[in-house]
Every structure is written in C-alpha cells, then in structure tokens.
Motif scaffolding. Structure first.
Motif, PDB file in Angstrom:
ATOM      1  N   ASN A 187       1.804  25.649  -9.894  1.00 32.08           N
ATOM      2  CA  ASN A 187       2.926  25.810  -8.972  1.00 32.08           C
ATOM      3  C   ASN A 187       4.159  25.101  -9.515  1.00 32.08           C
ATOM      4  OD1 ASN A 187       2.774  22.975  -8.152  1.00 32.08           O
ATOM      5  ND2 ASN A 187       0.913  23.562  -7.068  1.00 32.08           N
ATOM      6  N   ILE A 188       5.116  24.831  -8.647  1.00 32.12           N
ATOM      7  CA  ILE A 188       6.401  24.283  -9.068  1.00 32.12           C
ATOM      8  C   ILE A 188       6.285  22.922  -9.736  1.00 32.12           C
ATOM      9  CG2 ILE A 188       6.943  23.134  -6.881  1.00 32.12           C
ATOM     10  CD1 ILE A 188       9.818  24.202  -7.221  1.00 32.12           C
ATOM     11  N   ALA A 189       5.209  22.189  -9.493  1.00 28.53           N
ATOM     12  CA  ALA A 189       5.025  20.891 -10.143  1.00 28.53           C
ATOM     13  C   ALA A 189       4.871  21.033 -11.652  1.00 28.53           C
ATOM     14  CB  ALA A 189       3.821  20.162  -9.562  1.00 28.53           C
ATOM     15  N   ASN A 190       4.603  22.266 -12.142  1.00 30.41           N
ATOM     16  CA  ASN A 190       4.589  22.500 -13.587  1.00 30.41           C
ATOM     17  C   ASN A 190       5.877  22.028 -14.245  1.00 30.41           C
ATOM     18  OD1 ASN A 190       2.110  23.703 -13.455  1.00 30.41           O
ATOM     19  ND2 ASN A 190       2.866  25.791 -13.606  1.00 30.41           N
ATOM     20  N   ALA A 191       6.986  22.109 -13.510  1.00 27.05           N
ATOM     21  CA  ALA A 191       8.274  21.725 -14.083  1.00 27.05           C
ATOM     22  C   ALA A 191       8.258  20.279 -14.549  1.00 27.05           C
ATOM     23  CB  ALA A 191       9.385  21.943 -13.058  1.00 27.05           C
ATOM     24  N   VAL A 192       7.610  19.413 -13.790  1.00 26.65           N
ATOM     25  CA  VAL A 192       7.558  17.999 -14.171  1.00 26.65           C
ATOM     26  C   VAL A 192       6.737  17.829 -15.446  1.00 26.65           C
ATOM     27  CG1 VAL A 192       6.973  15.671 -13.428  1.00 26.65           C
ATOM     28  CG2 VAL A 192       7.771  17.345 -11.744  1.00 26.65           C
ATOM     29  N   VAL A 228      17.116  38.516  -9.438  1.00 23.30           N
ATOM     30  CA  VAL A 228      16.813  39.354  -8.278  1.00 23.30           C
ATOM     31  C   VAL A 228      17.147  38.565  -7.016  1.00 23.30           C
ATOM     32  CG1 VAL A 228      15.002  40.678  -9.436  1.00 23.30           C
ATOM     33  CG2 VAL A 228      14.396  38.589  -8.220  1.00 23.30           C
ATOM     34  N   TRP A 229      17.396  39.293  -5.932  1.00 23.44           N
ATOM     35  CA  TRP A 229      17.604  38.630  -4.649  1.00 23.44           C
ATOM     36  C   TRP A 229      16.231  38.284  -4.106  1.00 23.44           C
ATOM     37  CZ3 TRP A 229      22.298  37.036  -4.022  1.00 23.44           C
ATOM     38  CH2 TRP A 229      23.396  37.797  -4.414  1.00 23.44           C
ATOM     39  N   GLN A 230      15.858  37.025  -4.182  1.00 24.06           N
ATOM     40  CA  GLN A 230      14.512  36.604  -3.783  1.00 24.06           C
ATOM     41  C   GLN A 230      14.566  35.194  -3.218  1.00 24.06           C
ATOM     42  OE1 GLN A 230      11.721  36.881  -6.998  1.00 24.06           O
ATOM     43  NE2 GLN A 230      10.017  36.014  -5.842  1.00 24.06           N
ATOM     44  N   GLU A 231      13.886  34.977  -2.098  1.00 21.84           N
ATOM     45  CA  GLU A 231      13.870  33.650  -1.505  1.00 21.84           C
ATOM     46  C   GLU A 231      12.812  32.779  -2.165  1.00 21.84           C
ATOM     47  OE1 GLU A 231      13.528  33.530   2.699  1.00 21.84           O
ATOM     48  OE2 GLU A 231      15.200  34.918   3.064  1.00 21.84           O
ATOM     49  N   PRO A 232      13.074  31.481  -2.304  1.00 24.86           N
ATOM     50  CA  PRO A 232      12.048  30.579  -2.822  1.00 24.86           C
ATOM     51  C   PRO A 232      10.807  30.603  -1.936  1.00 24.86           C
ATOM     52  CG  PRO A 232      14.190  29.498  -2.763  1.00 24.86           C
ATOM     53  CD  PRO A 232      14.335  30.789  -2.011  1.00 24.86           C
ATOM     54  N   ASP A 233       9.648  30.564  -2.560  1.00 23.82           N
ATOM     55  CA  ASP A 233       8.375  30.552  -1.839  1.00 23.82           C
ATOM     56  C   ASP A 233       7.621  29.298  -2.267  1.00 23.82           C
ATOM     57  OD1 ASP A 233       6.119  31.118  -0.395  1.00 23.82           O
ATOM     58  OD2 ASP A 233       5.374  32.655  -1.783  1.00 23.82           O
ATOM     59  N   ILE A 234       7.839  28.218  -1.539  1.00 24.32           N
ATOM     60  CA  ILE A 234       7.292  26.919  -1.919  1.00 24.32           C
ATOM     61  C   ILE A 234       6.414  26.394  -0.790  1.00 24.32           C
ATOM     62  CG2 ILE A 234       7.842  24.559  -2.623  1.00 24.32           C
ATOM     63  CD1 ILE A 234      10.621  25.683  -3.475  1.00 24.32           C
ATOM     64  N   GLU A 235       5.141  26.237  -1.058  1.00 22.34           N
ATOM     65  CA  GLU A 235       4.220  25.698  -0.066  1.00 22.34           C
ATOM     66  C   GLU A 235       4.427  24.192   0.089  1.00 22.34           C
ATOM     67  OE1 GLU A 235       2.279  27.500   1.753  1.00 22.34           O
ATOM     68  OE2 GLU A 235       2.622  29.411   0.698  1.00 22.34           O
ATOM     69  N   GLU A 290       5.124  18.633  -2.041  1.00 28.41           N
ATOM     70  CA  GLU A 290       4.682  17.247  -2.044  1.00 28.41           C
ATOM     71  C   GLU A 290       4.279  16.799  -3.446  1.00 28.41           C
ATOM     72  OE1 GLU A 290       1.269  14.374   0.036  1.00 28.41           O
ATOM     73  OE2 GLU A 290       1.430  16.492   0.591  1.00 28.41           O
ATOM     74  N   THR A 291       3.545  17.664  -4.151  1.00 27.54           N
ATOM     75  CA  THR A 291       3.142  17.339  -5.521  1.00 27.54           C
ATOM     76  C   THR A 291       4.364  17.204  -6.424  1.00 27.54           C
ATOM     77  OG1 THR A 291       1.070  18.534  -5.236  1.00 27.54           O
ATOM     78  CG2 THR A 291       1.747  18.071  -7.488  1.00 27.54           C
ATOM     79  N   PHE A 292       5.317  18.117  -6.288  1.00 28.12           N
ATOM     80  CA  PHE A 292       6.547  18.072  -7.090  1.00 28.12           C
ATOM     81  C   PHE A 292       7.294  16.768  -6.854  1.00 28.12           C
ATOM     82  CE2 PHE A 292      11.098  18.755  -7.536  1.00 28.12           C
ATOM     83  CZ  PHE A 292      11.193  19.347  -8.785  1.00 28.12           C
ATOM     84  N   ARG A 293       7.450  16.402  -5.602  1.00 31.45           N
ATOM     85  CA  ARG A 293       8.180  15.164  -5.292  1.00 31.45           C
ATOM     86  C   ARG A 293       7.455  13.948  -5.855  1.00 31.45           C
ATOM     87  NH1 ARG A 293       8.550  17.692  -0.131  1.00 31.45           N
ATOM     88  NH2 ARG A 293       6.924  16.268   0.634  1.00 31.45           N
ATOM     89  N   ARG A 294       6.124  13.911  -5.699  1.00 27.74           N
ATOM     90  CA  ARG A 294       5.350  12.770  -6.195  1.00 27.74           C
ATOM     91  C   ARG A 294       5.409  12.682  -7.723  1.00 27.74           C
ATOM     92  NH1 ARG A 294       0.800  14.263  -4.597  1.00 27.74           N
ATOM     93  NH2 ARG A 294      -0.095  14.909  -6.610  1.00 27.74           N
TER      94      ARG A 294
END
Length: 289
Positions: free
Chosen positions: A25-30, A50-57, A62-66
């Motif tokens: 998921n998005i935590a891959n960025a870290v 594309v016109w697309q809304e972020p889909d973040i669980e 929480e994992t990304f922030r940590r």
C-alpha cells in the motif's frame, strides 16, 4: 539536509527498487525513499493522468504515518493531478479541478502530509490577469484542513501556462484568501528564463524570488537539472549536474545559505544506469560541509 525523491506508492516492484517493499500500500513510499537514500520526498496519491480520488484505507494511512515518523527526517509533499487547471475559464474543468484538489488536501490530512503541490495551469484565452484571478478564486473554494498548506509551483511557462513568472505566484498568494505558499522547481525556473547556471545567476534569482514572493513562502524545492537552454520554456528534466544548469549552478543552488533548510524533492530521470539513488548521492556530495 532534507532531500529525497518523487516515489511510487504502488505495491508493484520497480526496476530502481533494491528490494520489494514490505507493504502492499501507500507505505511503500517510505520504504522506497529509504532505499534511495532520501529522508523526505514527494508522492502522487493516485494516477496523475486521470480524474481519480485517492483510495487510502485507515490502516494504510496509519502505517504510512508511523513509517514516516520512524524513518524520515523531513516532510512529504503530495503532487496534485496533472489534469488540474486552476486558471481555466471553463466551468466544467474548473469544477473538476476544485473537486480534485479537495480530495488531495483531505488525503494529506489523513496521511499527516503538510503540503499539496499544484501547478496553476493554463488560462487558455482568459488572459494572464483573468487566469490568475480564476486560480485564486478556485483555491478559495477549498476547505483546507488544519495542518495542510497548498503550494503553488513555479512553471516553465510554455503557451498560456501561468506560474513561469514569479509575479504570477505572488499575485495568487496576494489575491487568495487562503494561506498559500510556493514550491520552486529549478528546471522550470531555468526554462522560464531565470538563469541558475552560475553562482551569480543563482544569487540573483533567489534575491528576485525573495523580493517578489518572499522566501518565507518557499516551503519546498523540486530540484532538477534541465535538458534545455534557459528561457526556452521547455520542461524536460536532466540528471543533477549533467544538464544545462550544470554543476556550477547546482552546487551554488544547493549551498545557497537562504535555501539550506528548505526540503528538496528530485524529479530526475533514470538514464545511463543513474536513478534517484545516484542523484540523491550527487546532491549530498555537492552540499558543502
């Protein structure tokens, strides 16, 4: 020194990854940022084309922030969709742009990211003054969460695109009711006519940015070399020190005393086996002890 790269948030493995990130998921960025040697950086929350809304669980956020708090020293910035055009006179595109920006500032709040970066866009016939008025009023329609700031990015200035002139940035900051700041892209500024290829040119450009916009508004830098000459309005990034800004200009910019504490994100290409890790290391080598 706060320097990093623009990294993918997808679960896929990319060629420049040293190993497959542990998260899907998005935590891959870290993980990717750390692998490149970066300690801050930039992300898209969705495909920018594309016109697309972020889909973040919630658990992903929480994992990304940590992970960010534990492993990085500097802030993230979210780059808004390339489709956003704040200057447009067209009602439909304006509405889509505002809606897209609202989802991005909301995503930033969810992820604990302090900045959302956006290009002003093109006035497409509305004129410079009309386009800037459109941009300021569009930004005023956003409900920006506490702790999140929209950054207006400097542009290369081709066609009817606005933001290539520092006065454009200053006008939007002045006319908008929002508390806005700016992001300076070195390749864009160079393409727009601000000569960053010499130490003298760097000092003149930084002084001009301070006079017109105010360095207190400079919250992020996109650090890129340029494949095209100064003033050509051509936006194509080069490896650090190997473009037409070159080593002298890059060294002078990276070591400018007024820029020392501004976080930098690279949007450099991968060429000749040189990717983000190589560019980040080059930046660190250029920074004088």
């Amino acid at each position: 020194m706060q320097v990093g790269a623009h990294v993918s948030i997808s679960s896929s493995k990319v060629d420049s990854d040293e190993e497959t990130p542990p998260h899907g998921n998005i935590a891959n960025a870290v993980s990717r940022q750390v692998a490149f040697g970066g300690n801050c950086g930039q992300i898209f929350t969705t495909s920018p084309r594309v016109w697309q809304e972020p889909d973040i669980e919630d658990d992903e956020a929480e994992t990304f922030r940590r992970e960010t708090e534990e492993k990085l020293a500097g802030p993230w910035v979210i780059h808004a969709s390339y489709l956003v055009n704040l200057c447009t006179p067209k009602d439909g595109l304006r509405e889509k742009s505002i809606n897209s920006m609202q989802t991005e500032v909301d995503a930033a709040a969810t992820l604990g990211v302090p900045y959302v970066n956006v290009h002003l866009g093109a006035h497409t016939g509305a004129g410079v003054e009309g386009g800037l008025e459109n941009a300021a009023s569009a930004l005023d329609e956003l409900d920006i969460p506490d702790g999140v700031t929209v950054l207006i990015e400097s542009d290369a200035g081709s066609g009817t695109k606005l933001g290539g002139d520092f006065e454009h940035l200053a006008t939007v900051l002045e006319e908008s009711e929002q508390d806005l700041d700016v992001c300076l892209d070195t390749a864009h500024a160079f393409a727009a006519g601000y000569d960053l290829s010499t130490e003298e040119g760097v000092h003149e450009t930084v002084a001009e940015l301070d006079d017109i916009v105010g360095l207190e508004h400079l919250k992020y830098i996109h650090l890129n070399d340029s494949k095209h000459e100064c003033g050509t309005n051509k936006d194509e990034h080069a490896l650090i020190g190997e473009g037409l800004i070159g080593e002298e200009g890059m060294r002078a910019f990276i070591n400018h005393p007024d820029l020392a504490d501004v976080p930098m994100a690279l949007e450099t290409p991968t060429e000749d086996g040189k990717g983000f890790a190589w560019n980040i290391q080059r930046v660190r080598e250029y920074r004088e002890a």
